[in-house]
Every structure is written in C-alpha cells, then in structure tokens.
Design a protein around this motif. Structure first.
Motif, PDB file in Angstrom:
ATOM      1  N   THR A  19     -74.874 -37.363  40.482  1.00  0.00           N
ATOM      2  CA  THR A  19     -75.140 -35.946  40.220  1.00  0.00           C
ATOM      3  C   THR A  19     -75.915 -35.262  41.343  1.00  0.00           C
ATOM      4  OG1 THR A  19     -76.977 -36.725  38.833  1.00  0.00           O
ATOM      5  CG2 THR A  19     -74.946 -36.062  37.715  1.00  0.00           C
ATOM      6  N   ASP A  20     -76.098 -35.967  42.450  1.00  0.00           N
ATOM      7  CA  ASP A  20     -76.637 -35.301  43.647  1.00  0.00           C
ATOM      8  C   ASP A  20     -75.576 -34.427  44.294  1.00  0.00           C
ATOM      9  OD1 ASP A  20     -79.162 -36.429  43.447  1.00  0.00           O
ATOM     10  OD2 ASP A  20     -78.660 -38.147  44.713  1.00  0.00           O
ATOM     11  N   THR A  21     -74.313 -34.694  43.979  1.00  0.00           N
ATOM     12  CA  THR A  21     -73.221 -33.954  44.623  1.00  0.00           C
ATOM     13  C   THR A  21     -72.250 -33.327  43.621  1.00  0.00           C
ATOM     14  OG1 THR A  21     -71.947 -36.008  44.810  1.00  0.00           O
ATOM     15  CG2 THR A  21     -73.291 -35.341  46.722  1.00  0.00           C
ATOM     16  N   MET A  22     -72.449 -33.570  42.342  1.00  0.00           N
ATOM     17  CA  MET A  22     -71.548 -33.000  41.333  1.00  0.00           C
ATOM     18  C   MET A  22     -72.303 -32.805  40.023  1.00  0.00           C
ATOM     19  SD  MET A  22     -69.203 -36.213  39.964  1.00  0.00           S
ATOM     20  CE  MET A  22     -68.677 -36.714  41.597  1.00  0.00           C
ATOM     21  N   PRO A  23     -71.826 -31.931  39.151  1.00  0.00           N
ATOM     22  CA  PRO A  23     -72.457 -31.785  37.835  1.00  0.00           C
ATOM     23  C   PRO A  23     -72.084 -32.947  36.936  1.00  0.00           C
ATOM     24  CG  PRO A  23     -70.523 -30.389  37.964  1.00  0.00           C
ATOM     25  CD  PRO A  23     -70.693 -30.999  39.328  1.00  0.00           C
ATOM     26  N   LYS A  24     -72.915 -33.217  35.950  1.00  0.00           N
ATOM     27  CA  LYS A  24     -72.639 -34.290  34.999  1.00  0.00           C
ATOM     28  C   LYS A  24     -71.269 -34.116  34.352  1.00  0.00           C
ATOM     29  CE  LYS A  24     -75.202 -34.229  31.308  1.00  0.00           C
ATOM     30  NZ  LYS A  24     -76.340 -34.428  30.381  1.00  0.00           N
ATOM     31  N   ALA A  25     -70.887 -32.875  34.096  1.00  0.00           N
ATOM     32  CA  ALA A  25     -69.617 -32.604  33.424  1.00  0.00           C
ATOM     33  C   ALA A  25     -68.411 -33.125  34.196  1.00  0.00           C
ATOM     34  CB  ALA A  25     -69.462 -31.102  33.185  1.00  0.00           C
ATOM     35  N   LEU A  26     -68.549 -33.292  35.508  1.00  0.00           N
ATOM     36  CA  LEU A  26     -67.425 -33.741  36.325  1.00  0.00           C
ATOM     37  C   LEU A  26     -67.507 -35.208  36.718  1.00  0.00           C
ATOM     38  CD1 LEU A  26     -66.724 -30.666  38.657  1.00  0.00           C
ATOM     39  CD2 LEU A  26     -65.750 -31.231  36.415  1.00  0.00           C
ATOM     40  N   VAL A  27     -68.494 -35.919  36.203  1.00  0.00           N
ATOM     41  CA  VAL A  27     -68.569 -37.361  36.446  1.00  0.00           C
ATOM     42  C   VAL A  27     -67.336 -38.012  35.811  1.00  0.00           C
ATOM     43  CG1 VAL A  27     -69.822 -39.479  35.874  1.00  0.00           C
ATOM     44  CG2 VAL A  27     -71.069 -37.456  36.654  1.00  0.00           C
ATOM     45  N   PRO A  28     -66.578 -38.784  36.600  1.00  0.00           N
ATOM     46  CA  PRO A  28     -65.322 -39.336  36.067  1.00  0.00           C
ATOM     47  C   PRO A  28     -65.530 -40.538  35.150  1.00  0.00           C
ATOM     48  CG  PRO A  28     -65.622 -40.016  38.353  1.00  0.00           C
ATOM     49  CD  PRO A  28     -66.749 -39.073  38.042  1.00  0.00           C
ATOM     50  N   VAL A  29     -64.746 -40.566  34.083  1.00  0.00           N
ATOM     51  CA  VAL A  29     -64.676 -41.698  33.154  1.00  0.00           C
ATOM     52  C   VAL A  29     -63.205 -41.925  32.851  1.00  0.00           C
ATOM     53  CG1 VAL A  29     -65.143 -42.490  30.816  1.00  0.00           C
ATOM     54  CG2 VAL A  29     -66.943 -41.355  32.111  1.00  0.00           C
ATOM     55  N   GLY A  30     -62.711 -43.094  33.159  1.00  0.00           N
ATOM     56  CA  GLY A  30     -61.300 -43.379  32.912  1.00  0.00           C
ATOM     57  C   GLY A  30     -60.368 -42.492  33.716  1.00  0.00           C
ATOM     58  N   GLY A  31     -60.807 -42.081  34.891  1.00  0.00           N
ATOM     59  CA  GLY A  31     -59.961 -41.277  35.764  1.00  0.00           C
ATOM     60  C   GLY A  31     -60.016 -39.781  35.517  1.00  0.00           C
ATOM     61  N   GLU A  32     -60.785 -39.358  34.520  1.00  0.00           N
ATOM     62  CA  GLU A  32     -60.906 -37.930  34.217  1.00  0.00           C
ATOM     63  C   GLU A  32     -62.379 -37.566  34.034  1.00  0.00           C
ATOM     64  OE1 GLU A  32     -58.542 -35.871  34.372  1.00  0.00           O
ATOM     65  OE2 GLU A  32     -56.681 -36.978  34.012  1.00  0.00           O
ATOM     66  N   PRO A  33     -62.767 -36.322  34.380  1.00  0.00           N
ATOM     67  CA  PRO A  33     -64.163 -35.896  34.200  1.00  0.00           C
ATOM     68  C   PRO A  33     -64.567 -35.888  32.726  1.00  0.00           C
ATOM     69  CG  PRO A  33     -62.948 -34.353  35.602  1.00  0.00           C
ATOM     70  CD  PRO A  33     -61.937 -35.275  34.994  1.00  0.00           C
ATOM     71  N   LEU A  34     -65.865 -36.033  32.490  1.00  0.00           N
ATOM     72  CA  LEU A  34     -66.371 -35.992  31.122  1.00  0.00           C
ATOM     73  C   LEU A  34     -65.911 -34.748  30.384  1.00  0.00           C
ATOM     74  CD1 LEU A  34     -70.011 -37.327  31.625  1.00  0.00           C
ATOM     75  CD2 LEU A  34     -68.280 -38.330  30.115  1.00  0.00           C
ATOM     76  N   ILE A  35     -65.939 -33.610  31.074  1.00  0.00           N
ATOM     77  CA  ILE A  35     -65.565 -32.367  30.387  1.00  0.00           C
ATOM     78  C   ILE A  35     -64.099 -32.367  29.980  1.00  0.00           C
ATOM     79  CG2 ILE A  35     -64.965 -30.995  32.442  1.00  0.00           C
ATOM     80  CD1 ILE A  35     -66.483 -28.644  31.064  1.00  0.00           C
ATOM     81  N   TRP A  36     -63.262 -33.088  30.708  1.00  0.00           N
ATOM     82  CA  TRP A  36     -61.855 -33.218  30.325  1.00  0.00           C
ATOM     83  C   TRP A  36     -61.743 -33.895  28.965  1.00  0.00           C
ATOM     84  CZ3 TRP A  36     -58.825 -37.370  28.978  1.00  0.00           C
ATOM     85  CH2 TRP A  36     -57.441 -37.156  28.928  1.00  0.00           C
ATOM     86  N   HIS A  37     -62.514 -34.958  28.771  1.00  0.00           N
ATOM     87  CA  HIS A  37     -62.456 -35.697  27.517  1.00  0.00           C
ATOM     88  C   HIS A  37     -62.852 -34.811  26.336  1.00  0.00           C
ATOM     89  CE1 HIS A  37     -61.728 -39.708  29.225  1.00  0.00           C
ATOM     90  NE2 HIS A  37     -62.498 -39.314  30.231  1.00  0.00           N
ATOM     91  N   VAL A  38     -63.916 -34.011  26.521  1.00  0.00           N
ATOM     92  CA  VAL A  38     -64.383 -33.166  25.414  1.00  0.00           C
ATOM     93  C   VAL A  38     -63.419 -32.007  25.176  1.00  0.00           C
ATOM     94  CG1 VAL A  38     -66.281 -31.750  24.549  1.00  0.00           C
ATOM     95  CG2 VAL A  38     -66.773 -33.808  25.882  1.00  0.00           C
ATOM     96  N   LEU A  39     -62.981 -31.349  26.258  1.00  0.00           N
ATOM     97  CA  LEU A  39     -62.054 -30.234  26.095  1.00  0.00           C
ATOM     98  C   LEU A  39     -60.740 -30.677  25.469  1.00  0.00           C
ATOM     99  CD1 LEU A  39     -62.561 -28.216  29.404  1.00  0.00           C
ATOM    100  CD2 LEU A  39     -62.783 -27.323  27.088  1.00  0.00           C
ATOM    101  N   THR A  40     -60.236 -31.805  25.898  1.00  0.00           N
ATOM    102  CA  THR A  40     -58.975 -32.310  25.352  1.00  0.00           C
ATOM    103  C   THR A  40     -59.118 -32.618  23.865  1.00  0.00           C
ATOM    104  OG1 THR A  40     -58.355 -33.244  27.498  1.00  0.00           O
ATOM    105  CG2 THR A  40     -57.226 -34.113  25.556  1.00  0.00           C
ATOM    106  N   LYS A  41     -60.248 -33.205  23.498  1.00  0.00           N
ATOM    107  CA  LYS A  41     -60.494 -33.528  22.089  1.00  0.00           C
ATOM    108  C   LYS A  41     -60.586 -32.253  21.249  1.00  0.00           C
ATOM    109  CE  LYS A  41     -63.508 -36.494  19.273  1.00  0.00           C
ATOM    110  NZ  LYS A  41     -62.425 -37.413  18.848  1.00  0.00           N
ATOM    111  N   LEU A  42     -61.289 -31.259  21.772  1.00  0.00           N
ATOM    112  CA  LEU A  42     -61.426 -30.003  21.045  1.00  0.00           C
ATOM    113  C   LEU A  42     -60.076 -29.281  20.917  1.00  0.00           C
ATOM    114  CD1 LEU A  42     -64.771 -28.714  22.587  1.00  0.00           C
ATOM    115  CD2 LEU A  42     -64.394 -29.232  20.171  1.00  0.00           C
ATOM    116  N   LYS A  43     -59.318 -29.266  21.998  1.00  0.00           N
ATOM    117  CA  LYS A  43     -58.011 -28.600  21.955  1.00  0.00           C
ATOM    118  C   LYS A  43     -57.091 -29.281  20.952  1.00  0.00           C
ATOM    119  CE  LYS A  43     -54.093 -27.125  24.791  1.00  0.00           C
ATOM    120  NZ  LYS A  43     -53.501 -27.060  26.152  1.00  0.00           N
TER     121      LYS A  43
END
Length: 247
Positions: A19-43
């Motif tokens: 997180t020195d170079t990116m926001p926590k939301a964009l930290v990748p997990v399983g090839g996708e950013p954290l925010i992708w996982h939450v947005l996809t689940k919500l959608k």
C-alpha cells in the motif's frame, strides 16, 4: 432499488509495503483487486447503486472503475481525499449520494465472505431495523453484546475487560458475545442522528451511542465463512479462500 456502500478509503497500513504504491482496494487476491471481489458479489446479489469512498491513492480507484465501465452499474464516488473520516463519518458524508427511500448495505473492501448479501438485505427490509449487523460466533478480542432477541446492548474487549454501553450496570456474562463481520445494513431512519455525530467518527461508536434509542439488531450467521484481508500474512490464505467461495 438495492443500494450499497463500499469502504475503500482506508490507508491499508497493515498491508505495507504493497500500500505504499496502491490503495488497499486494489491489492490483488486471486488475480483480481479486493474491490473487484466485493463489487462482483454485490452486483450478483442485485445491487445496482453503489457508493465507494476514496482517500488513499483515490485516483487509482476511480481510474480502475472507469476502465471497467463501472461494472455496468451506477457507482458514485464519495471523496475523502482531504480528510479520512472513519467509518461513521464516511457514511455521513456519503448520505447525499444515497436514495433515502431504501436502506444501504455497507461492506468493508477487505472482507471476503460466503454471505448471501441479497438474503441479508431482504431480512433487513422485513425487520425494519434501524441497523442490521451481520455477526457470528468466532474468536476475537472485541465483541458486540446482544440480548436474547439480538438487540444490541453494548461492546466488550475481553482482553482488557473494557465494556461500553449506554445501559448502567450491564452484565456482559448475561449477554451474547458475537463478532462483527464488517457487513451491515443502515436505514435512512438514522441519517438525522448521523448528522449530529460530527464529521469524523466510527460507526460502532454511533451504534453504541444510540443502541438504547434505536433498533440496532444482530443477524447471526452460523454458516458464515469470513476472511479479513488486513495483513500481508493473510494474502496467501485469501487466495485459497477466494477460490473456494467462487467455486
């Protein structure tokens, strides 16, 4: 319309140096950013209006959303770049971006879970709670305290013995100790009270301030599988967890 808010403004200090170079939301997990996982689940759960608050490396998040065409849904940005407002202050600032005729599901960006968000939101509608908090029985240092009807009565730190509650003489041993998931539904009925809390505050502080005046209920999920992706040493486990819950 189902609406939600994702807390994506945090500094992510426990995930340094990523997180020195990116926001926590964009930290990748399983090839996708954290925010992708939450947005996809919500959608997938039917949410079509989502507010995302931003602070740390805010432009990276807004650029990511734009590059993905906002995931084909209505996404609004609550800008906290000038000052991080904590969870309660974040909801308060975002209030003008919500439709005030339906509750808001609030979800931390660093939480992965198997929770059925659609069923949880629908239960909040039926219960007419001022807030519905998803909780479970798991080991932690800090618990929310509920009575037999799962009405919020207070909070306890079992390590230090500190108890917080508006009720004098509360006996934690007579109450249910349940861990908060970072997922909750907030009714517009409490928006006027949020206005009176000041600019920067935690949402749990708000719940504890008003739990003797409002219907703040727990939703105990016995089958909840949840992972807080808050530290570097959780990332490997998060990779497997993400695969399991998406299979």
């Amino acid at each position: 319309m189902k609406q939600a808010m994702i807390f994506a403004a945090g500094l992510g200090t426990r995930l340094k140096p990523l997180t020195d170079t990116m926001p926590k939301a964009l930290v990748p997990v399983g090839g996708e950013p954290l925010i992708w996982h939450v947005l996809t689940k919500l959608k997938t759960a039917g949410f079509r209006r989502i507010v995302v608050n931003v602070h740390h490396f805010a432009k990276q998040i807004t650029d990511y959303l734009a590059a993905n065409n906002n995931f084909g849904i209505d996404i609004f940005i609550s800008d906290e770049t000038s000052r991080l407002l904590e969870t309660g202050g974040g909801i308060r600032k975002a209030m003008p971006l919500f439709c005030h005729d339906s509750p808001v599901l609030v979800h931390n960006v660093d939480i992965l879970s198997n929770a059925d968000l659609s069923a949880f939101y629908d239960y909040a509608l039926r219960s007419r709670a001022d807030a519905l908090l998803m909780v479970s029985r798991r080991n932690t240092k800090r618990y929310l305290l509920f009575d037999e009807e799962l009405i919020l009565d207070g909070w306890i730190n079992v390590q230090t013995g500190e108890v917080r509650s508006p009720y004098k003489g509360i006996d934690p041993s007579q109450l249910k100790h349940l861990a908060f998931s970072g997922i909750h539904v907030v009714s517009p009925s409490v928006f006027p009270l949020l206005e009176g809390m000041g600019e920067r505050f935690g949402i749990i502080d708000f719940y504890l301030e008003y739990c003797n005046k409002c219907a703040f209920l727990g939703f105990e999920n016995d089958n909840l599988r949840l992972l807080d992706v808050g530290k570097l040493d959780t990332l490997e486990a998060a990779e497997k967890f993400a695969r399991d819950i998406h299979d």
